[in-house]
Motif scaffolding. Structure first.
Motif, mmCIF file in Angstrom:
data_model
loop_
_atom_site.group_PDB
_atom_site.id
_atom_site.type_symbol
_atom_site.label_atom_id
_atom_site.label_comp_id
_atom_site.label_asym_id
_atom_site.label_seq_id
_atom_site.Cartn_x
_atom_site.Cartn_y
_atom_site.Cartn_z
ATOM 1 N N UNK A 1 0.823 -1.206 0.000
ATOM 2 C CA UNK A 1 0.000 0.000 0.000
ATOM 3 C C UNK A 1 0.861 1.261 0.000
ATOM 4 N N UNK A 2 1.970 1.227 0.731
ATOM 5 C CA UNK A 2 2.803 2.428 0.839
ATOM 6 C C UNK A 2 3.598 2.720 -0.432
ATOM 7 N N UNK A 3 3.431 1.878 -1.433
ATOM 8 C CA UNK A 3 3.975 2.224 -2.748
ATOM 9 C C UNK A 3 3.210 3.412 -3.332
ATOM 10 N N UNK A 4 1.943 3.579 -2.926
ATOM 11 C CA UNK A 4 1.113 4.666 -3.447
ATOM 12 C C UNK A 4 0.376 5.441 -2.351
ATOM 13 N N UNK A 5 0.735 5.192 -1.108
ATOM 14 C CA UNK A 5 0.120 5.904 0.016
ATOM 15 C C UNK A 5 1.234 6.401 0.927
ATOM 16 N N UNK A 6 1.188 7.655 1.339
ATOM 17 C CA UNK A 6 2.219 8.203 2.218
ATOM 18 C C UNK A 6 2.152 7.535 3.584
ATOM 19 N N UNK A 7 3.264 7.561 4.315
ATOM 20 C CA UNK A 7 3.317 6.907 5.622
ATOM 21 C C UNK A 7 2.337 7.526 6.612
ATOM 22 N N UNK A 8 2.141 8.846 6.520
ATOM 23 C CA UNK A 8 1.219 9.516 7.443
ATOM 24 C C UNK A 8 -0.222 9.094 7.178
ATOM 25 N N UNK A 9 -0.613 9.018 5.911
ATOM 26 C CA UNK A 9 -1.971 8.596 5.575
ATOM 27 C C UNK A 9 -2.175 7.127 5.928
ATOM 28 N N UNK A 10 -1.155 6.306 5.705
ATOM 29 C CA UNK A 10 -1.252 4.888 6.075
ATOM 30 C C UNK A 10 -1.502 4.752 7.572
ATOM 31 N N UNK A 11 -0.809 5.565 8.367
ATOM 32 C CA UNK A 11 -1.022 5.541 9.807
ATOM 33 C C UNK A 11 -2.415 5.987 10.186
ATOM 34 N N UNK B 1 -1.629 12.287 -1.363
ATOM 35 C CA UNK B 1 -0.911 11.301 -0.555
ATOM 36 C C UNK B 1 -1.413 9.886 -0.599
ATOM 37 N N UNK B 2 -2.496 9.604 -1.345
ATOM 38 C CA UNK B 2 -3.008 8.233 -1.355
ATOM 39 C C UNK B 2 -3.719 7.921 -2.657
ATOM 40 N N UNK B 3 -3.764 6.625 -2.982
ATOM 41 C CA UNK B 3 -4.516 6.127 -4.133
ATOM 42 C C UNK B 3 -5.657 5.256 -3.623
ATOM 43 N N UNK B 4 -6.653 5.031 -4.456
ATOM 44 C CA UNK B 4 -7.792 4.227 -4.037
ATOM 45 C C UNK B 4 -7.374 2.798 -3.728
ATOM 46 N N UNK B 5 -6.571 2.189 -4.616
ATOM 47 C CA UNK B 5 -6.169 0.803 -4.372
ATOM 48 C C UNK B 5 -5.270 0.690 -3.147
ATOM 49 N N UNK B 6 -4.461 1.724 -2.875
ATOM 50 C CA UNK B 6 -3.638 1.704 -1.669
ATOM 51 C C UNK B 6 -4.480 1.735 -0.420
ATOM 52 N N UNK B 7 -5.523 2.556 -0.418
ATOM 53 C CA UNK B 7 -6.438 2.630 0.725
ATOM 54 C C UNK B 7 -7.143 1.291 0.928
ATOM 55 N N UNK B 8 -7.549 0.643 -0.166
ATOM 56 C CA UNK B 8 -8.220 -0.657 -0.063
ATOM 57 C C UNK B 8 -7.285 -1.721 0.514
ATOM 58 N N UNK B 9 -6.022 -1.687 0.129
ATOM 59 C CA UNK B 9 -5.048 -2.618 0.709
ATOM 60 C C UNK B 9 -4.957 -2.418 2.223
ATOM 61 N N UNK B 10 -4.922 -1.160 2.646
ATOM 62 C CA UNK B 10 -4.814 -0.859 4.067
ATOM 63 C C UNK B 10 -6.059 -1.300 4.829
ATOM 64 N N UNK B 11 -7.226 -1.065 4.258
ATOM 65 C CA UNK B 11 -8.466 -1.471 4.921
ATOM 66 C C UNK B 11 -8.552 -2.993 5.022
ATOM 67 N N UNK C 1 -11.359 10.235 2.302
ATOM 68 C CA UNK C 1 -11.832 11.139 1.255
ATOM 69 C C UNK C 1 -10.921 12.352 1.101
ATOM 70 N N UNK C 2 -10.308 12.764 2.185
ATOM 71 C CA UNK C 2 -9.433 13.925 2.117
ATOM 72 C C UNK C 2 -8.041 13.615 1.618
#
Length: 310
Positions: free
Chosen positions: A106-116, A166-176, A158-159
């Protein structure tokens, strides 16, 4: 599970996800803070590592260092019954192998802060998982806490999705997906931890997870290059994030119950955001920050024990 009055609480399907009778006091908040600081920093360490190594290297490195750290404790080096081997192995697969791969992916397309920040959804999904597994409806106050937390996570997501946010849709889905793995296994692992002890179960889970991670991890090593920054990031990520923090987390599961035990996860977004801003020059939107504050309100509500204790 040992209680204050000297009696033992039997962990059953009906009370597996409920709070314990123990108050959530200074000791529990101290353990929660340690978990929040360690896991909040883990997203920074993952970001540093994947600057140099392929995604598959991260899980085998953190599991290897984590298992070595846990093996230093004699209490961890115990046998488990053959009848429980398959269950512990499955816990290792779902609780560690899968999410440990999904986070760096996920962090390939999502920043570390958003991942957290998104990782803060674990307490929310844990309440839902507890209700599903125990077939018990959460209290009205806990449902309110879930709704508040979900609103916060939605604001963060959403933000953050979009170009330059800082994030992509697929990256967010991986995290969820990773948070869902954590939620269900935090409930299911409690019985094993009460039976054998937190350290023992964690070490066995990590060894099985390491075994399951090798097919993807070994080939990934040939697509990576060595860097001291990545080595130390993975070592700290494993020894502390997959060793020390998991011990604290497991102890909280037993002391406070599966739902209150994950409160520290609510605070990982704060740590991850601060570190991302300081060391990675990451950007976060105002909406994501508002969402993070809403999540903290849900954390406070979740920390208050329900009146009905199993």
């Amino acid at each position: 599970m040992p209680m204050a009055n000297g009696k033992n609480e039997q962990v059953t399907k009906s009370n597996l996800g409920r709070d314990t009778a123990q108050q959530f006091g200074p000791t529990e908040w101290g353990m929660t803070s340690a978990v929040a600081l360690t896991w909040g920093a883990s997203f920074l360490f993952i970001a540093i590592a994947i600057d140099h190594v392929a995604t598959g290297v991260v899980p085998i490195a953190r599991l290897g260092f984590g298992a070595l750290a846990l093996a230093c404790f004699p209490a961890a080096r115990k046998r488990i019954d053959k009848s429980d081997i398959v269950r512990v192995a499955l816990l290792g697969l779902v609780a560690m192998t899968i999410p440990f791969y999904l986070y760096p992916l996920a962090e390939q397309s999502v920043s570390s802060s958003i991942a957290g920040m998104i990782n803060g959804s674990i307490p929310i999904t844990t309440v839902v998982a507890a209700a599903i597994l125990t077939r018990n409806m959460p209290s009205a106050r806990r449902i309110t806490a879930v709704v508040i937390g979900f609103v916060g996570i939605a604001l963060i997501s959403f933000g953050s999705v979009g170009d330059g946010k800082g994030a992509s849709i697929h990256g967010v889905l991986f995290l969820l997906a990773a948070t869902c793995c954590y939620a269900f296994t935090s409930i299911l692992s409690r019985e094993m931890q009460v039976k054998y002890g937190t350290l023992t179960v964690l070490l066995w889970q990590e060894l099985f997870a390491l075994l399951f991670s090798l097919p993807l991890g070994v080939p990934a090593m040939f697509d990576s290059h060595f860097a001291w920054s990545a080595f130390f990031a993975l070592m700290v990520l494993g020894a502390l994030g997959t060793g020390f923090a998991y011990v604290m987390y497991g102890m909280l599961m037993v002391r406070a119950g599966a739902v209150r035990g994950v409160i520290g996860v609510f605070f990982t977004p704060v740590v991850a955001t601060i570190l991302g801003l300081l060391f990675r020059d990451e950007k976060v939107t105002a909406l994501a920050v508002i969402g993070m504050c809403v999540v903290l309100i849900g954390a406070w509500l979740t920390s208050r024990p329900d009146k009905l204790i199993a």
